[in-house]
Design an enzyme around this catalytic site. Structure first.
Site, short mmCIF file in Angstrom:
data_model
loop_
_atom_site.label_atom_id
_atom_site.label_comp_id
_atom_site.label_asym_id
_atom_site.label_seq_id
_atom_site.Cartn_x
_atom_site.Cartn_y
_atom_site.Cartn_z
N GLU A 167 82.08 28.04 51.07
CA GLU A 167 80.62 27.82 49.59
C GLU A 167 82.28 27.87 48.96
O GLU A 167 82.81 28.40 48.66
CB GLU A 167 79.91 28.85 49.81
CG GLU A 167 79.33 29.25 50.95
CD GLU A 167 78.10 30.55 50.17
OE1 GLU A 167 78.37 31.55 49.58
OE2 GLU A 167 77.06 30.81 51.71
N GLY A 191 87.16 32.52 52.36
CA GLY A 191 86.61 32.13 51.51
C GLY A 191 85.03 31.98 52.13
O GLY A 191 85.10 33.41 53.83
N TYR A 192 84.21 31.81 52.22
CA TYR A 192 82.80 32.61 52.61
C TYR A 192 82.02 31.55 53.45
O TYR A 192 81.28 30.88 52.60
CB TYR A 192 81.98 33.26 51.79
CG TYR A 192 82.31 34.59 51.35
CD1 TYR A 192 81.94 35.65 52.97
CD2 TYR A 192 83.25 35.01 50.43
CE1 TYR A 192 82.64 36.54 52.04
CE2 TYR A 192 84.24 35.90 50.93
CZ TYR A 192 83.55 36.56 50.87
OH TYR A 192 84.99 38.07 50.63
N LEU A 193 81.55 31.04 54.61
CA LEU A 193 80.62 30.38 54.93
C LEU A 193 79.29 30.47 55.14
O LEU A 193 78.30 29.77 54.93
CB LEU A 193 80.37 30.00 56.69
CG LEU A 193 82.06 29.73 57.22
CD1 LEU A 193 82.44 29.88 58.31
CD2 LEU A 193 82.48 28.78 56.70
#
Length: 156
Positions: A83, A29-31
Site C-alpha cells: 500500500e 510497508g504494508y500488504l
C-alpha cells in the site's frame, strides 16, 4: 498463538542515543493495513521479514503477532506492491533496568517523531522509565506504524 505484550511511549530527548547498544535502519510497508490483520513487509539491515499482527485487546497492549524471516531480495520485491506510504526509521536498542527498549526515530513524512516500545511478559508488569521517556501512548492507534503510513506525523 504468539502474543505480543508491549507498552509504547513518546521520546522527549535524544539522550537514549548515548545508551544504545546498536541501531539498524528499517524500511517497511504494508500488504494489508486493516485493523483486524496487518501484514507487514520489512527490510531490517540486510534481512527481510514478513509479519502478521492481529487487532489489539481493549488496552491496546496485547495482540497476536507472527513473524518469519524471508530473503531480503523477496522483501524488497514485496515492498513494490505494498500500500502507499513506506515507513523509514532507525531503530535503537537501549537496555534500561533489565528491559530492552526499541526506540524508533522516524524520517521522511514522519520526521520529528520518536517512539519507544518495551515488550513485557504480562500487562501488569511495571517498568521503571528512563529519563528520556515521555508520555505513554499505548493503545493510541495514531502511533501504530500501519496508521503512520496512512496519516503521517507531519500531517497532524
Amino acid at each position: 498463538m504468539a502474543q505480543e505484550i508491549e507498552r509504547k511511549y513518546l521520546v522527549k530527548s535524544d539522550e537514549f542515543k548515548q545508551q544504545a547498544a546498536r541501531s539498524v535502519r528499517i524500511i517497511q510497508g504494508y500488504l494489508s493495513s486493516v485493523p483486524e490483520r496487518t501484514v507487514r513487509v520489512r527490510v531490517k539491515g540486510d534481512k527481510g521479514f514478513l509479519t502478521i499482527k492481529g487487532i489489539g485487546n481493549e488496552s491496546g497492549a496485547s495482540r497476536y503477532e507472527w513473524e518469519s524471516e524471508i530473503p531480503v531480495s523477496e522483501a524488497q520485491e514485496l515492498l513494490k506492491i505494498c500500500e502507499p506510504g513506506v515507513i523509514d526509521k532507525t531503530r535503537y536498542l537501549v537496555e534500561h533496568e533489565n528491559h530492552l527498549f526499541e526506540v524508533d526515530e522516524f524520517y521522511q513524512s514522519n520526521q520529528g517523531l520518536t517512539v519507544a516500545e518495551v515488550e513485557l511478559t504480562t500487562e501488569a508488569q511495571t517498568v521503571n522509565k528512563p529519563s528520556w521517556l515521555g508520555e505513554e501512548v499505548t493503545g493510541d492507534t495514531r502511533y501504530y506504524n500501519s496508521m503512520l503510513m496512512k496519516q503521517p506525523y507531519t500531517t497532524w
